[in-house]
Design a protein around this motif. Structure first.
Motif, mmCIF file in Angstrom:
data_model
loop_
_atom_site.group_PDB
_atom_site.id
_atom_site.type_symbol
_atom_site.label_atom_id
_atom_site.label_comp_id
_atom_site.label_asym_id
_atom_site.label_seq_id
_atom_site.Cartn_x
_atom_site.Cartn_y
_atom_site.Cartn_z
ATOM 1 N N LEU A 59 9.390 22.950 -113.973
ATOM 2 C CA LEU A 59 10.354 21.986 -114.504
ATOM 3 C C LEU A 59 11.573 21.853 -113.595
ATOM 4 O O LEU A 59 12.282 20.844 -113.647
ATOM 5 C CB LEU A 59 10.800 22.383 -115.912
ATOM 6 C CG LEU A 59 9.733 22.276 -117.005
ATOM 7 C CD1 LEU A 59 10.316 22.670 -118.352
ATOM 8 C CD2 LEU A 59 9.145 20.868 -117.076
ATOM 9 N N VAL A 60 11.827 22.859 -112.783
ATOM 10 C CA VAL A 60 12.902 22.782 -111.795
ATOM 11 C C VAL A 60 12.433 21.979 -110.588
ATOM 12 O O VAL A 60 13.098 21.050 -110.129
ATOM 13 C CB VAL A 60 13.357 24.188 -111.362
ATOM 14 C CG1 VAL A 60 14.377 24.117 -110.222
ATOM 15 C CG2 VAL A 60 13.941 24.940 -112.549
ATOM 16 N N ILE A 61 11.261 22.334 -110.093
ATOM 17 C CA ILE A 61 10.606 21.601 -109.009
ATOM 18 C C ILE A 61 9.146 22.014 -108.993
ATOM 19 O O ILE A 61 8.826 23.190 -109.160
ATOM 20 C CB ILE A 61 11.281 21.860 -107.646
ATOM 21 C CG1 ILE A 61 10.762 20.888 -106.575
ATOM 22 C CG2 ILE A 61 11.153 23.305 -107.223
ATOM 23 C CD1 ILE A 61 11.619 20.844 -105.319
ATOM 24 N N GLY A 73 6.651 12.986 -109.328
ATOM 25 C CA GLY A 73 6.751 14.079 -110.287
ATOM 26 C C GLY A 73 7.277 15.374 -109.709
ATOM 27 O O GLY A 73 7.213 16.413 -110.377
ATOM 28 N N LEU A 74 7.824 15.344 -108.520
ATOM 29 C CA LEU A 74 8.317 16.577 -107.892
ATOM 30 C C LEU A 74 9.370 17.253 -108.759
ATOM 31 O O LEU A 74 9.333 18.470 -108.977
ATOM 32 C CB LEU A 74 8.896 16.257 -106.513
ATOM 33 C CG LEU A 74 9.420 17.456 -105.722
ATOM 34 C CD1 LEU A 74 8.266 18.287 -105.183
ATOM 35 C CD2 LEU A 74 10.328 16.987 -104.579
ATOM 36 N N ILE A 75 10.322 16.474 -109.245
ATOM 37 C CA ILE A 75 11.353 16.967 -110.171
ATOM 38 C C ILE A 75 11.192 16.143 -111.442
ATOM 39 O O ILE A 75 11.690 15.019 -111.526
ATOM 40 C CB ILE A 75 12.760 16.816 -109.564
ATOM 41 C CG1 ILE A 75 12.864 17.616 -108.266
ATOM 42 C CG2 ILE A 75 13.823 17.287 -110.558
ATOM 43 C CD1 ILE A 75 14.151 17.388 -107.498
ATOM 44 N N ASN A 86 17.303 16.805 -115.334
ATOM 45 C CA ASN A 86 16.773 16.458 -114.014
ATOM 46 C C ASN A 86 17.132 15.038 -113.589
ATOM 47 O O ASN A 86 16.896 14.662 -112.437
ATOM 48 C CB ASN A 86 15.246 16.617 -113.987
ATOM 49 C CG ASN A 86 14.819 18.063 -113.839
ATOM 50 O OD1 ASN A 86 15.603 18.902 -113.416
ATOM 51 N ND2 ASN A 86 13.573 18.357 -114.185
ATOM 52 N N ALA A 87 17.709 14.264 -114.503
ATOM 53 C CA ALA A 87 17.996 12.860 -114.183
ATOM 54 C C ALA A 87 18.963 12.740 -113.007
ATOM 55 O O ALA A 87 18.830 11.851 -112.164
ATOM 56 C CB ALA A 87 18.563 12.152 -115.407
ATOM 57 N N LEU A 90 -4.280 15.690 -106.870
ATOM 58 C CA LEU A 90 -3.327 16.791 -107.029
ATOM 59 C C LEU A 90 -3.837 18.018 -106.284
ATOM 60 O O LEU A 90 -4.570 18.833 -106.835
ATOM 61 C CB LEU A 90 -3.135 17.109 -108.518
ATOM 62 C CG LEU A 90 -2.553 15.981 -109.374
ATOM 63 C CD1 LEU A 90 -2.541 16.376 -110.833
ATOM 64 C CD2 LEU A 90 -1.149 15.635 -108.903
ATOM 65 N N ASN A 91 -3.441 18.145 -105.032
ATOM 66 C CA ASN A 91 -3.960 19.242 -104.203
ATOM 67 C C ASN A 91 -2.964 19.603 -103.096
ATOM 68 O O ASN A 91 -3.342 20.052 -102.027
ATOM 69 C CB ASN A 91 -5.290 18.811 -103.566
ATOM 70 C CG ASN A 91 -6.198 19.967 -103.209
ATOM 71 O OD1 ASN A 91 -6.484 20.823 -104.039
ATOM 72 N ND2 ASN A 91 -6.669 19.992 -101.973
#
Length: 243
Positions: free
Chosen positions: A70-72, A82-84, A96-97, A186-187
């Motif tokens: 959820l932080v990164i 979706g990184l952050i 995170n906004a 996702l890899n």
């Protein structure tokens, strides 16, 4: 704070766990109910315990991330949306906004991947094993419940994935072939440290209700110890036949 917990080992397998922790540094306020930190959106439930147990059984080195996804999300490219995360499985992450993307990458993402790259260069493992877990069903209900007990993810390099899928299926374990997520999408960690370096890898996903208690962790450590040994030997035989 170190970005990765390091487990020493002399084996020829390297174990990675990108989502091992639900830790949020004190100076970062995600603006969420702390109860969310025990959910799958914050951590791959059971994955850290499996990674440690597997490392112990194989005598393998391991690197386990020490910050919550959820932080990164350390298993994302730095330009991934979706990184952050601002929302995860229907839960808003309002803190995170206004996050400083560059600062979080420099503080967590970049040093984590430098640590992996340094380990890969020093060890040149015969096989990299990436351990993740997945929830039986998303809270949003946008997808059907997931029937698999495990999944094997891969992108272009299926040298380790194919025999792994076959072996798990032969043990009667319902196994997803690039499910519940596709490794072609996702890899990120395996693309960077395995596919890009020519090292075979196993991207393992375990359904988290199967590794949420010590008995389940022990069972899956045993399964994965056998699986990794068989796949490693299969790869070695292939290399020998090619010479």
């Amino acid at each position: 704070m170190s970005v990765a917990e390091r487990i020493a080992g002399a084996g020829d397998v390297l174990i990675l766990c990108d989502h091992a922790s639900n830790h949020v540094p004190e100076d970062i306020d995600l603006g969420i109910d702390p109860a969310l930190l025990v959910k799958h959106i914050a951590i791959d439930i059971g994955a850290a315990a499996v990674s440690r147990g597997l490392a112990e059984r194989l005598g393998a080195p391991a690197l386990l991330a020490t910050v919550s996804r959820l932080v990164i999300d350390l298993n994302r490219e730095v330009d991934a949306p979706g990184l952050i995360p601002h929302v995860s499985d229907g839960h808003a992450i309002p803190g995170n906004a206004g996050a400083d993307r560059v600062e979080r990458i420099a503080r967590f993402h970049a040093p984590y991947h430098r640590a992996i790259a340094a380990q890969v260069r020093a060890q040149r493992p015969a096989l990299i094993v990436s351990v993740h877990s997945f929830t039986p069903a998303l809270e949003t209900g946008i997808a059907a419940p997931r029937p698999w007990e495990a999944g094997v993810l891969y992108n272009r390099d299926a040298r380790a994935a194919r025999p792994a899928i076959d072996w798990l299926g032969a043990q009667g374990i319902p196994t997803g072939d690039n499910e519940p997520y596709s490794g072609r999408i996702l890899n990120a960690t395996m693309n960077r440290h395995a596919e890009a370096t020519g090292i075979p890898y196993l991207g393992i996903e375990i359904r988290n209700d199967h590794i949420s208690d010590p008995a389940g962790v022990t069972r899956w450590c045993e399964i994965l110890t056998n699986l990794v040994t068989i796949v490693r030997d299969h790869l070695a035989q292939g290399r020998a036949a090619a010479t």
